[in-house]
Structures are given as structure tokens and as C-alpha cells.
Write a protein that holds these residues in place. Structure first.
Motif, short mmCIF file in Angstrom:
data_model
loop_
_atom_site.label_atom_id
_atom_site.label_comp_id
_atom_site.label_asym_id
_atom_site.label_seq_id
_atom_site.Cartn_x
_atom_site.Cartn_y
_atom_site.Cartn_z
N MET A 1 -9.72 58.97 14.99
CA MET A 1 -9.08 57.73 15.36
C MET A 1 -7.86 57.51 14.46
O MET A 1 -7.89 57.85 13.29
N LYS A 2 -6.85 56.95 15.02
CA LYS A 2 -5.61 56.72 14.29
C LYS A 2 -5.72 55.50 13.39
O LYS A 2 -6.49 54.57 13.68
N PRO A 3 -4.97 55.48 12.27
CA PRO A 3 -5.05 54.35 11.34
C PRO A 3 -4.81 52.98 11.97
O PRO A 3 -5.52 52.02 11.65
N ASP A 4 -3.84 52.86 12.87
CA ASP A 4 -3.59 51.56 13.50
C ASP A 4 -4.75 51.15 14.40
O ASP A 4 -5.08 49.96 14.50
N GLU A 5 -5.37 52.10 15.04
CA GLU A 5 -6.54 51.85 15.89
C GLU A 5 -7.71 51.36 15.02
O GLU A 5 -8.39 50.39 15.37
N ILE A 6 -7.91 52.01 13.88
CA ILE A 6 -8.98 51.61 12.96
C ILE A 6 -8.74 50.20 12.45
O ILE A 6 -9.67 49.38 12.39
N ARG A 7 -7.51 49.86 12.10
CA ARG A 7 -7.19 48.51 11.61
C ARG A 7 -7.49 47.45 12.67
O ARG A 7 -8.02 46.38 12.37
N LYS A 8 -7.14 47.72 13.91
CA LYS A 8 -7.40 46.76 15.00
C LYS A 8 -8.89 46.56 15.22
O LYS A 8 -9.36 45.44 15.39
N ARG A 27 -13.37 59.04 9.35
CA ARG A 27 -14.35 60.05 8.96
C ARG A 27 -13.62 61.36 8.64
O ARG A 27 -12.73 61.77 9.37
N PRO A 28 -14.02 62.02 7.56
CA PRO A 28 -13.40 63.31 7.24
C PRO A 28 -13.68 64.34 8.36
O PRO A 28 -14.80 64.43 8.85
N ARG A 29 -12.66 65.03 8.75
CA ARG A 29 -12.76 66.11 9.73
C ARG A 29 -13.22 65.66 11.12
O ARG A 29 -13.64 66.47 11.94
N LYS A 30 -13.20 64.36 11.41
CA LYS A 30 -13.55 63.85 12.74
C LYS A 30 -12.43 62.94 13.20
O LYS A 30 -12.00 62.06 12.46
N ASP A 31 -11.95 63.12 14.41
CA ASP A 31 -10.89 62.24 14.90
C ASP A 31 -11.32 61.40 16.09
O ASP A 31 -10.52 60.68 16.67
#
Length: 71
Positions: A1-8, A27-31
Motif C-alpha cells: 500500500m502506498k504511504p498516502d493510502e496508509i495515511r488516509k 508491512r516489510p516486503r508486502k505491498d
């Protein structure tokens, strides 16, 4: 997941559960997912689901029997 997505998602969950200490971390190594914490305690995982036409996120939290002993 992208940083802006995580923040939202973090802002949404903090508001929805009225928990300013809630954190969503990559998560490390998981997107395709992120980890959810309350303070330092890991409570679950959010999975990104973009297989259908509608993008959604699924929150999965396990509750162990031992967690219920003090309730």
C-alpha cells in the motif's frame, strides 16, 4: 500500500473508532496490506482488494481466547 493510502486509512480508522493512538504501518516486503496497531500492540491487518471494479480494504483482526479472560 502506498504511504498516502496508509495515511488516509489511518485517519479514517482513528475517526471511526475514536482512537487517536491507532496507527497503520506498512508491512516489510508486502505491498497489498498494512499492519494496524493501538499504541504498541499489534491488533490486525488491512488488506487492499482491487480485483473487482471497486477498490476496497478489508480489516482482519483475530481475537484469542486468552484476550477475553479479563473481560
Amino acid at each position: 500500500m502506498k504511504p498516502d493510502e496508509i495515511r488516509k486509512i489511518e485517519a479514517y480508522l482513528r475517526s471511526k473508532f475514536e482512537l487517536p493512538s491507532l496507527q497503520v504501518k506498512a508491512r516489510p516486503r508486502k505491498d497489498d496490506s498494512a499492519e494496524v496497531y493501538i499504541g504498541d500492540e499489534f491488533i490486525g491487518v488491512i488488506f487492499r482488494d482491487d480485483e473487482d471494479e471497486d477498490l476496497s480494504w478489508n480489516f482482519q483482526m483475530a481475537i484469542l481466547e486468552i484476550d477475553l479472560e479479563d473481560v
